[in-house]
Write a protein that holds these residues in place. Structure first.
Motif, mmCIF file in Angstrom:
data_model
loop_
_atom_site.group_PDB
_atom_site.id
_atom_site.type_symbol
_atom_site.label_atom_id
_atom_site.label_comp_id
_atom_site.label_asym_id
_atom_site.label_seq_id
_atom_site.Cartn_x
_atom_site.Cartn_y
_atom_site.Cartn_z
ATOM 1 N N SER B 359 0.836 -1.207 0.000
ATOM 2 C CA SER B 359 0.000 0.000 0.000
ATOM 3 C C SER B 359 0.871 1.258 0.000
ATOM 4 C CB SER B 359 -0.894 0.019 1.237
ATOM 5 O OG SER B 359 -0.094 0.213 2.381
ATOM 6 N N ASP B 360 0.288 2.377 -0.453
ATOM 7 C CA ASP B 360 1.015 3.655 -0.471
ATOM 8 C C ASP B 360 1.486 4.030 0.926
ATOM 9 O OD1 ASP B 360 0.663 3.841 -3.150
ATOM 10 O OD2 ASP B 360 -0.341 5.801 -3.129
ATOM 11 N N LYS B 361 0.629 3.730 1.920
ATOM 12 C CA LYS B 361 0.943 4.121 3.298
ATOM 13 C C LYS B 361 2.221 3.424 3.767
ATOM 14 C CE LYS B 361 -1.273 4.565 7.786
ATOM 15 N NZ LYS B 361 -2.330 4.099 8.653
ATOM 16 N N LYS B 362 2.276 2.107 3.510
ATOM 17 C CA LYS B 362 3.466 1.335 3.936
ATOM 18 C C LYS B 362 4.692 1.768 3.141
ATOM 19 C CE LYS B 362 1.961 -3.042 5.887
ATOM 20 N NZ LYS B 362 1.773 -4.471 5.643
ATOM 21 N N ALA B 363 4.507 1.979 1.836
ATOM 22 C CA ALA B 363 5.631 2.382 0.982
ATOM 23 C C ALA B 363 6.183 3.734 1.439
ATOM 24 C CB ALA B 363 5.177 2.452 -0.472
ATOM 25 N N LEU B 364 5.278 4.650 1.785
ATOM 26 C CA LEU B 364 5.703 5.969 2.250
ATOM 27 C C LEU B 364 6.489 5.872 3.546
ATOM 28 C CD1 LEU B 364 2.899 8.626 1.731
ATOM 29 C CD2 LEU B 364 5.257 8.663 0.949
ATOM 30 N N PHE B 365 6.008 5.016 4.440
ATOM 31 C CA PHE B 365 6.701 4.839 5.720
ATOM 32 C C PHE B 365 8.128 4.338 5.465
ATOM 33 C CE2 PHE B 365 7.951 2.267 9.413
ATOM 34 C CZ PHE B 365 7.914 3.251 10.382
ATOM 35 N N ALA B 366 8.238 3.340 4.551
ATOM 36 C CA ALA B 366 9.565 2.806 4.219
ATOM 37 C C ALA B 366 10.445 3.913 3.641
ATOM 38 C CB ALA B 366 9.422 1.665 3.221
ATOM 39 N N GLY B 367 9.851 4.748 2.782
ATOM 40 C CA GLY B 367 10.596 5.852 2.172
ATOM 41 C C GLY B 367 11.102 6.828 3.213
ATOM 42 N N LYS B 368 10.278 7.107 4.218
ATOM 43 C CA LYS B 368 10.676 8.059 5.263
ATOM 44 C C LYS B 368 11.783 7.472 6.136
ATOM 45 C CE LYS B 368 6.410 10.707 5.395
ATOM 46 N NZ LYS B 368 5.256 11.166 6.158
ATOM 47 N N VAL B 369 11.673 6.182 6.424
ATOM 48 C CA VAL B 369 12.737 5.520 7.202
ATOM 49 C C VAL B 369 14.043 5.591 6.409
ATOM 50 C CG1 VAL B 369 13.562 3.297 8.105
ATOM 51 C CG2 VAL B 369 11.173 3.991 8.458
ATOM 52 N N PHE B 370 13.937 5.404 5.084
ATOM 53 C CA PHE B 370 15.129 5.425 4.240
ATOM 54 C C PHE B 370 15.797 6.802 4.274
ATOM 55 C CE2 PHE B 370 17.382 5.747 0.177
ATOM 56 C CZ PHE B 370 18.206 4.636 0.286
ATOM 57 N N ILE B 371 14.978 7.863 4.321
ATOM 58 C CA ILE B 371 15.545 9.226 4.398
ATOM 59 C C ILE B 371 16.445 9.341 5.631
ATOM 60 C CG2 ILE B 371 14.966 11.635 4.910
ATOM 61 C CD1 ILE B 371 12.554 11.369 3.099
ATOM 62 N N VAL B 372 15.953 8.832 6.762
ATOM 63 C CA VAL B 372 16.722 8.933 8.003
ATOM 64 C C VAL B 372 18.011 8.106 7.883
ATOM 65 C CG1 VAL B 372 16.673 8.474 10.490
ATOM 66 C CG2 VAL B 372 14.607 9.286 9.330
ATOM 67 N N VAL B 373 17.887 6.917 7.301
ATOM 68 C CA VAL B 373 19.050 6.015 7.226
ATOM 69 C C VAL B 373 20.121 6.566 6.275
ATOM 70 C CG1 VAL B 373 19.813 3.710 6.496
ATOM 71 C CG2 VAL B 373 17.708 3.973 7.823
ATOM 72 N N ILE B 374 19.709 6.970 5.070
ATOM 73 C CA ILE B 374 20.721 7.401 4.086
ATOM 74 C C ILE B 374 21.385 8.715 4.512
ATOM 75 C CG2 ILE B 374 19.193 8.673 2.477
ATOM 76 C CD1 ILE B 374 20.918 7.390 0.215
ATOM 77 N N SER B 375 20.610 9.582 5.163
ATOM 78 C CA SER B 375 21.236 10.829 5.605
ATOM 79 C C SER B 375 22.187 10.562 6.771
ATOM 80 C CB SER B 375 20.192 11.883 5.959
ATOM 81 O OG SER B 375 19.201 11.327 6.755
ATOM 82 N N ALA B 376 21.865 9.568 7.593
ATOM 83 C CA ALA B 376 22.786 9.208 8.684
ATOM 84 C C ALA B 376 24.089 8.661 8.094
ATOM 85 C CB ALA B 376 22.136 8.172 9.596
ATOM 86 N N ALA B 377 23.967 7.875 7.009
ATOM 87 C CA ALA B 377 25.165 7.335 6.360
ATOM 88 C C ALA B 377 26.011 8.478 5.796
ATOM 89 C CB ALA B 377 24.762 6.380 5.241
ATOM 90 N N ALA B 378 25.338 9.446 5.151
ATOM 91 C CA ALA B 378 26.070 10.589 4.575
ATOM 92 C C ALA B 378 26.714 11.420 5.693
ATOM 93 C CB ALA B 378 25.124 11.451 3.749
#
Lengths: 69, 497
Positions: B359-378
């Protein structure tokens, strides 16, 4: 349609000409000259600002006269 | 109150304003993927212009460009060519992309090329290449934020803490508002950047030369530092090809995403002609500050510090605060777009690619988690790089440029094949990495790694495409047939007028 093709050739040629001004050999020639000083700028600096401004202008003309939409 | 405190207060107010934008642009109720990632394809010309130029203009422009002019003089003018030429790509690549995105609901490059070549492998490959080359750019932006905070606080805020503050503020407004927050903060940031850099250039000139007349400064440059106002002959091959690598700006995922987000193709046409004007004008005051730095503050250990150092030395604390807010704006406006774009690539190409029914809701949540993870890596990586911001940016753009041939196939060349696109992309990226990092073959003939990657990529793409099967006739018609029909209708409309 024919008009558009003619315009495309003319304005693309104009853009390529402006693009040539900031490239070898014309740009290379200009980039080794400190004089004359124009508007307080060494010739090399003045030349590149002017040539880039011309290139921007050629791009605007190209877009407006040739591009669709 | 000490100067650094005044500056920090102004910067803090600026950070509060951009977070507020995130709050106000938040969509009430259920957010769709199209809403969060491409703002429901409703971006008008004004916001589109500023979000594009602000994304294009990162700390590379505010900090890196001045650093380059400080250390190497007008050789930096080579990048102007890309500022003028690559916006044309907005029209050449952006226009057909917009039509296809509108028709088939694409939100990323991977989705578009994957669909054209009927290949999930290519879709994942494009996504992974984009993400790999997004990280160094992201890292450079966070590093620039750290430098800015460290400089304006006179060392009281450590480099690491500066990076963390930048990271927290950006994450805050992206998670809240998605694409609309990114676009609107970019607009505020784009205005702030151009206004403040012109004021800063003027103030530095007046304080160092005694008037707004730059003649004395330029005379000193020509007399004492002629090598900085001339371009040596041996630099010309680099000069003439550097813009090719910087074509990557238009293919760079955050810029490319704007092609899907604008409300009509006329907006793209406006973008392609107005962007160079903004970009060229931006560098006039940058040159003044950099050259003033050469004359009045020679021998800086880190060339990238010339803007903050000159300002703290010659401008009032309020102005320094405002200009540094402008510099932060430049950094944030690119970082937020990169993070947002990375999130859309992860969500749309990878997560939804693997789990198409989520669902869009779950996909969006995953996308937001990814923002936190990739920016932490950077953020972590930003602590380990001493490379000049400009160098990092060039590598990142050169890498993303390798997606161009596969896009050309989808938009213009019916002869392109899946295997051609995949092999070209792999070869292109490999050559970029090798010619950038292997000392024995580093940037041959002085030409950029992105250029060499593109040449090899195009060769392999063309040869392999000639030898391997093309996409199905139905798919070729779906793309090329549709675009031809769009063009035919446009021409008919124009002829009727």
């Amino acid at each position: 349609m024919k008009n558009r093709k003619t315009r495309r050739v003319i304005f693309t040629a104009l853009w390529v000409l402006a693009f040539a001004l900031v490239n070898y050999p014309i740009g290379a020639w200009a980039s080794t000259k400190l004089t004359p000083v124009i508007l307080g700028l060494p010739f090399s600096v003045f030349y590149f600002w002017t040539a880039y401004s011309l290139l921007v202008l050629a791009g605007v003309l190209l877009a407006w006269k040739v591009m669709r939409d | 109150m000490a100067n650094w405190q005044i500056i920090m207060i102004i910067v803090a107010i600026y950070c509060a304003v951009v977070i507020a934008v995130g709050v106000f642009t938040r969509t009430k109720g259920q957010t769709s993927l199209a809403d969060y990632f491409v703002g429901n394809r409703s971006l008008g010309a004004f916001v589109a212009f500023f979000t594009y130029v602000a994304t294009f203009h990162s700390s590379f422009a505010f900090i890196g460009a001045a650093g380059q002019m400080y250390s190497a003089g007008i050789k930096f003018f080579a990048t102007f060519t890309s500022c003028v030429v690559s916006p044309l790509m907005i029209y050449i690549i952006g226009r057909p992309t917009w039509y296809l995105g509108q028709k088939y609901n694409y939100m990323t490059q991977g989705e578009l090329v994957g669909d054209y070549y009927e290949s999930k492998t290519l879709r994942y490959l494009v996504a992974i290449v984009s993400l790999i080359f997004l990280v160094p750019y992201l890292q450079s932006q966070i590093a620039a934020g750290g430098i800015i905070f460290q400089t304006i606080s006179e060392g009281r805020v450590s480099y690491l803490m500066g990076c963390v503050i930048l990271y927290a503020v950006i994450i805050g407004y992206i998670l809240l508002g998605g694409f609309k927050a990114v676009a609107w903060t970019d607009t505020i940031q784009g205005v702030l950047m151009i206004v403040m850099i012109w004021i800063a250039g003027g103030v530095v000139l007046v304080r160092t030369s005694g008037s707004m007349n730059w003649t004395a400064l330029m005379q000193t440059m020509a007399t004492d530092f002629p090598e900085k106002v001339l371009i040596p002959v041996e630099y010309w091959p680099t000069y003439m090809t550097s813009f090719i690598s910087l074509f990557g700006i238009s293919i760079y995922p955050p810029s490319f995403q704007r092609f899907f987000a604008v409300k009509n193709p006329k907006t793209l046409k406006w973008l392609s002609v107005t962007t160079p004007i903004y970009l060229i004008f931006f560098y006039v005051p940058i040159m003044i500050i950099a050259f003033s730095g050469v004359v009045y503050m020679p021998g800086l250990e880190k060339a990238d510090q010339v803007v903050p150092m000159m300002l703290t030395q010659y401008a009032s604390p309020i102005l320094v605060g405002l200009v540094m807010a402008g510099a932060l704006a430049a950094t944030m406006s690119s970082t937020d777009s990169q993070l947002h774009s990375a999130s859309s690539i992860f969500t749309v190409d990878l997560y939804k690619g693997v789990k198409p029914d989520v669902s869009d809701k779950k996909a969006l949540f995953a996308g937001k988690v990814f923002i936190v993870v990739i920016s932490a890596a950077a953020l972590v990586l930003s602590q380990y790089s001493n490379a000049l911001i400009t160098t990092i940016v060039t590598i990142a753009l050169g890498g993303c440029l390798q997606i161009l041939p596969s896009l050309i196939g989808a938009l213009y060349w019916k002869g392109a094949s899946k295997m051609g696109a995949i092999s070209g992309l792999i070869v292109g990226v490999t050559v970029v990495v090798l010619t950038q990092y292997v000392p024995a073959i580093k940037t041959p003939l002085g030409l950029s790694s992105g250029f060499w990657g593109l040449v090899c990529n195009l060769l392999v793409f063309f040869i392999v495409s000639k030898l391997t099967p093309k996409p199905s006739a139905a798919n070729i018609e779906k793309f090329h047939g549709y675009l031809a029909e769009v063009n035919r209708q446009c021409d008919e409309k124009a002829a009727a007028k």
